[in-house]
Design a protein around this motif. Structure first.
Motif, PDB file in Angstrom:
ATOM      1  N   THR A 162       0.832  -1.206   0.000  1.00 41.31           N
ATOM      2  CA  THR A 162       0.000   0.000   0.000  1.00 41.31           C
ATOM      3  C   THR A 162       0.860   1.245   0.000  1.00 41.31           C
TER       4      THR A 162
ATOM      5  N   VAL B  95      -9.006  -0.864  -5.229  1.00 40.52           N
ATOM      6  CA  VAL B  95      -8.926  -2.059  -4.383  1.00 40.52           C
ATOM      7  C   VAL B  95     -10.199  -2.884  -4.568  1.00 40.52           C
TER       8      VAL B  95
ATOM      9  N   LEU C 121     -10.967  -2.466   2.188  1.00 37.15           N
ATOM     10  CA  LEU C 121      -9.619  -2.095   1.764  1.00 37.15           C
ATOM     11  C   LEU C 121      -9.533  -0.615   1.390  1.00 37.15           C
TER      12      LEU C 121
ATOM     13  N   GLN D  94      -8.717   0.972   4.572  1.00 40.46           N
ATOM     14  CA  GLN D  94      -7.323   0.704   4.944  1.00 40.46           C
ATOM     15  C   GLN D  94      -6.360   1.602   4.190  1.00 40.46           C
ATOM     16  N   VAL D  95      -6.573   1.769   2.887  1.00 35.81           N
ATOM     17  CA  VAL D  95      -5.700   2.612   2.072  1.00 35.81           C
ATOM     18  C   VAL D  95      -5.807   4.066   2.521  1.00 35.81           C
TER      19      VAL D  95
ATOM     20  N   GLU E 230      -3.890   4.429   5.748  1.00 36.93           N
ATOM     21  CA  GLU E 230      -2.444   4.399   5.511  1.00 36.93           C
ATOM     22  C   GLU E 230      -1.969   5.721   4.902  1.00 36.93           C
TER      23      GLU E 230
ATOM     24  N   ASP F 128      -4.690  -2.642  -6.778  1.00 36.55           N
ATOM     25  CA  ASP F 128      -4.163  -3.480  -5.713  1.00 36.55           C
ATOM     26  C   ASP F 128      -4.957  -4.789  -5.677  1.00 36.55           C
TER      27      ASP F 128
END
Length: 166
Positions: free
Chosen positions: A69, A91, A96, A99-100, A103, A158
């Motif tokens: 990522t 994604v 996800l 999550q991205v 991050e 991803d």
């Protein structure tokens, strides 16, 4: 007294550097303790990608837990800095996406989930979406010759295997 006008807009090199490692190092808002330095494998991938960045359809394969990522976000940031935007991070699902976004926030990289965001459309933020937003009969990125069309300058998909199933 001499004024060096070249230094006036020098500010944050994370918005001007091209190599992902340089961008990573220059990010002013990285979460302390989590992103002190990139892993060796991340630097190696960035180096290989950077030397081939003008080629189309590059595939990056990394093991689980190796920081894909972060690698993808910094590659897209590099693309934006080079004028190859808008940039999209795709994604397989909404979990996800979150999550991205998390991050990116920890790194201090601007992202959005809004396809109409002026920051995304002007290549200042990375759009993070699930594959369904990209591949559907009413995609904002265009379907055939009809409808609204947002041109994508750079894209990271991803977990391509999961996205292909879609």
């Amino acid at each position: 007294m001499r004024i060096d006008f070249g230094k006036i807009n020098s500010g944050n090199t994370s918005n001007t550097a091209l190599h992902p490692r340089e961008i990573f190092t220059a990010l002013p808002a990285k979460k302390e303790g989590k992103f002190e330095y990139p892993r060796d494998v991340q630097t190696q991938v960035w180096d290989h990608w950077f030397s081939r960045r003008d080629e189309k359809d590059l595939v990056v394969k990394m093991n689980t837990g190796s920081g894909k990522t972060v690698v993808g976000l910094l590659i897209l940031k590099s693309c934006l800095n080079e004028g190859k935007g808008p940039a999209v991070f795709v994604v397989p699902d909404n979990y996800l996406v979150k999550q991205v976004v998390s991050e990116a926030t920890n790194l201090g990289i601007e992202v959005t989930e809004d396809t109409n965001s002026p920051r995304f459309l002007s290549s200042r933020a990375i759009l993070v979406v699930n594959i369904f937003k990209l591949v559907n009969g009413k995609s904002v990125f265009g379907v055939g010759d009809e409808g609204i069309k947002i041109n994508i300058g750079s894209i990271i998909i991803d977990d391509a295997h999961a996205c292909i199933d879609t």
